[in-house]
Scaffold this motif. Structure first.
Motif, PDB file in Angstrom:
ATOM      1  N   THR A 160      -4.072  35.290 -28.888  1.00 36.21           N
ATOM      2  CA  THR A 160      -3.388  35.918 -27.765  1.00 36.21           C
ATOM      3  C   THR A 160      -1.907  36.099 -28.069  1.00 36.21           C
ATOM      4  OG1 THR A 160      -4.960  34.885 -26.257  1.00 36.21           O
ATOM      5  CG2 THR A 160      -2.943  35.725 -25.298  1.00 36.21           C
ATOM      6  N   ALA A 161      -1.317  35.140 -28.764  1.00 36.17           N
ATOM      7  CA  ALA A 161       0.107  35.234 -29.124  1.00 36.17           C
ATOM      8  C   ALA A 161       0.342  36.424 -30.054  1.00 36.17           C
ATOM      9  CB  ALA A 161       0.565  33.943 -29.787  1.00 36.17           C
ATOM     10  N   ASP A 162      -0.597  36.654 -30.981  1.00 31.94           N
ATOM     11  CA  ASP A 162      -0.465  37.810 -31.878  1.00 31.94           C
ATOM     12  C   ASP A 162      -0.541  39.117 -31.095  1.00 31.94           C
ATOM     13  OD1 ASP A 162      -0.262  36.188 -34.126  1.00 31.94           O
ATOM     14  OD2 ASP A 162      -2.436  36.248 -34.524  1.00 31.94           O
ATOM     15  N   LEU A 163      -1.487  39.199 -30.191  1.00 37.04           N
ATOM     16  CA  LEU A 163      -1.622  40.406 -29.375  1.00 37.04           C
ATOM     17  C   LEU A 163      -0.393  40.628 -28.502  1.00 37.04           C
ATOM     18  CD1 LEU A 163      -5.349  40.130 -28.280  1.00 37.04           C
ATOM     19  CD2 LEU A 163      -4.368  41.708 -29.935  1.00 37.04           C
ATOM     20  N   ARG A 164       0.137  39.562 -27.953  1.00 37.59           N
ATOM     21  CA  ARG A 164       1.338  39.663 -27.117  1.00 37.59           C
ATOM     22  C   ARG A 164       2.526  40.151 -27.952  1.00 37.59           C
ATOM     23  NH1 ARG A 164       1.716  34.531 -24.163  1.00 37.59           N
ATOM     24  NH2 ARG A 164      -0.002  35.443 -23.026  1.00 37.59           N
ATOM     25  N   ARG A 165       2.657  39.638 -29.155  1.00 34.78           N
ATOM     26  CA  ARG A 165       3.755  40.070 -30.035  1.00 34.78           C
ATOM     27  C   ARG A 165       3.608  41.544 -30.394  1.00 34.78           C
ATOM     28  NH1 ARG A 165       3.785  40.721 -35.215  1.00 34.78           N
ATOM     29  NH2 ARG A 165       1.895  39.512 -35.533  1.00 34.78           N
ATOM     30  N   ILE A 166       2.393  41.964 -30.725  1.00 35.68           N
ATOM     31  CA  ILE A 166       2.147  43.374 -31.057  1.00 35.68           C
ATOM     32  C   ILE A 166       2.465  44.263 -29.854  1.00 35.68           C
ATOM     33  CG2 ILE A 166       0.339  45.040 -31.596  1.00 35.68           C
ATOM     34  CD1 ILE A 166      -0.963  42.798 -33.308  1.00 35.68           C
ATOM     35  N   TRP A 167       2.010  43.842 -28.673  1.00 38.63           N
ATOM     36  CA  TRP A 167       2.273  44.610 -27.459  1.00 38.63           C
ATOM     37  C   TRP A 167       3.775  44.734 -27.203  1.00 38.63           C
ATOM     38  CZ3 TRP A 167      -0.160  47.761 -24.254  1.00 38.63           C
ATOM     39  CH2 TRP A 167       0.431  48.033 -23.033  1.00 38.63           C
ATOM     40  N   ASN A 168       4.506  43.625 -27.316  1.00 41.95           N
ATOM     41  CA  ASN A 168       5.955  43.646 -27.071  1.00 41.95           C
ATOM     42  C   ASN A 168       6.676  44.514 -28.091  1.00 41.95           C
ATOM     43  OD1 ASN A 168       5.806  42.012 -24.826  1.00 41.95           O
ATOM     44  ND2 ASN A 168       6.165  40.123 -25.958  1.00 41.95           N
ATOM     45  N   ASP A 169       6.303  44.393 -29.361  1.00 43.72           N
ATOM     46  CA  ASP A 169       6.938  45.213 -30.398  1.00 43.72           C
ATOM     47  C   ASP A 169       6.655  46.695 -30.180  1.00 43.72           C
ATOM     48  OD1 ASP A 169       7.914  42.908 -31.526  1.00 43.72           O
ATOM     49  OD2 ASP A 169       6.439  42.844 -33.153  1.00 43.72           O
TER      50      ASP A 169
END
Length: 52
Positions: A3-12
């Motif tokens: 989930t942290a990876d997906l959140r980082r991708i979404w934010n970027d």
């Protein structure tokens, strides 16, 4: 993928999408402020010239 990876991708992705828009708005605001200062300076000069 966590989930942290997906959140980082979404934010970027969101930042990359909105960066040009933010830059354009910032540039427009700075240009408006510059033009406003120039207009005020010209008005003050015109008033000063009338009183001389």
């Amino acid at each position: 993928m966590t989930t942290a990876d997906l959140r980082r991708i979404w934010n970027d992705s969101t930042r990359l999408f909105f960066a040009p828009l933010v830059g354009a708005v910032t540039g427009a605001v700075k240009e408006f402020q510059r033009v406003h200062r120039e207009v005020e300076l010209n008005r003050r000069r015109a008033i000063h010239q009338k009183t001389d």
